[in-house]
Design an enzyme around this catalytic site. Structure first.
Site, PDB file in Angstrom:
ATOM      1  N   HIS A   1       0.853  -1.184   0.000  1.00  0.00           N
ATOM      2  CA  HIS A   1       0.000   0.000   0.000  1.00  0.00           C
ATOM      3  C   HIS A   1       0.895   1.242   0.000  1.00  0.00           C
ATOM      4  CE1 HIS A   1       0.727   0.777   4.299  1.00  0.00           C
ATOM      5  NE2 HIS A   1       0.829  -0.540   4.346  1.00  0.00           N
ATOM      6  N   ALA A   2       0.322   2.379   0.301  1.00  0.00           N
ATOM      7  CA  ALA A   2       0.994   3.667   0.112  1.00  0.00           C
ATOM      8  C   ALA A   2       2.446   3.754   0.600  1.00  0.00           C
ATOM      9  CB  ALA A   2       0.168   4.782   0.742  1.00  0.00           C
TER      10      ALA A   2
END
Length: 92
Positions: free
Chosen positions: A17-18
């Site tokens: 994810h980010a």
């Protein structure tokens, strides 16, 4: 010299994810050579593109294949593989 590939298993508890995706994409960009990442048998994307990496929807335990072409490809893949197999979510 032909491109070098390596398959690794994702270690981050929440996948790519980010934050881990940003760390990975930045490291790929900094390498200065063409690098792609592919999930399972999917199409490879530019590893230096954070949006491309996130769009793959990579989860913990997924296998990805990294391919690098150019000077230092082997050591670059070592570094990137280590980033991917580390659980960056455990450090928070």
């Amino acid at each position: 010299m032909p491109p070098i590939s390596r398959t690794v298993r994702i270690g981050s508890a929440h996948g790519l994810h980010a934050r881990p995706a940003k760390l990975f994409a930045q490291a790929a960009k900094d390498a200065g050579i063409p690098i792609t990442i592919a999930k399972d048998a999917g199409s490879p994307v530019n590893a230096a593109s954070i949006l491309g990496v996130i769009a793959l929807g990579i989860e913990q335990g997924d296998y990805v294949t990294l391919t690098a072409d150019g000077d230092g490809a082997e050591s670059t893949l070592d570094t990137l593989a280590e980033l991917l197999t580390t659980d960056h979510d455990a450090e928070a």
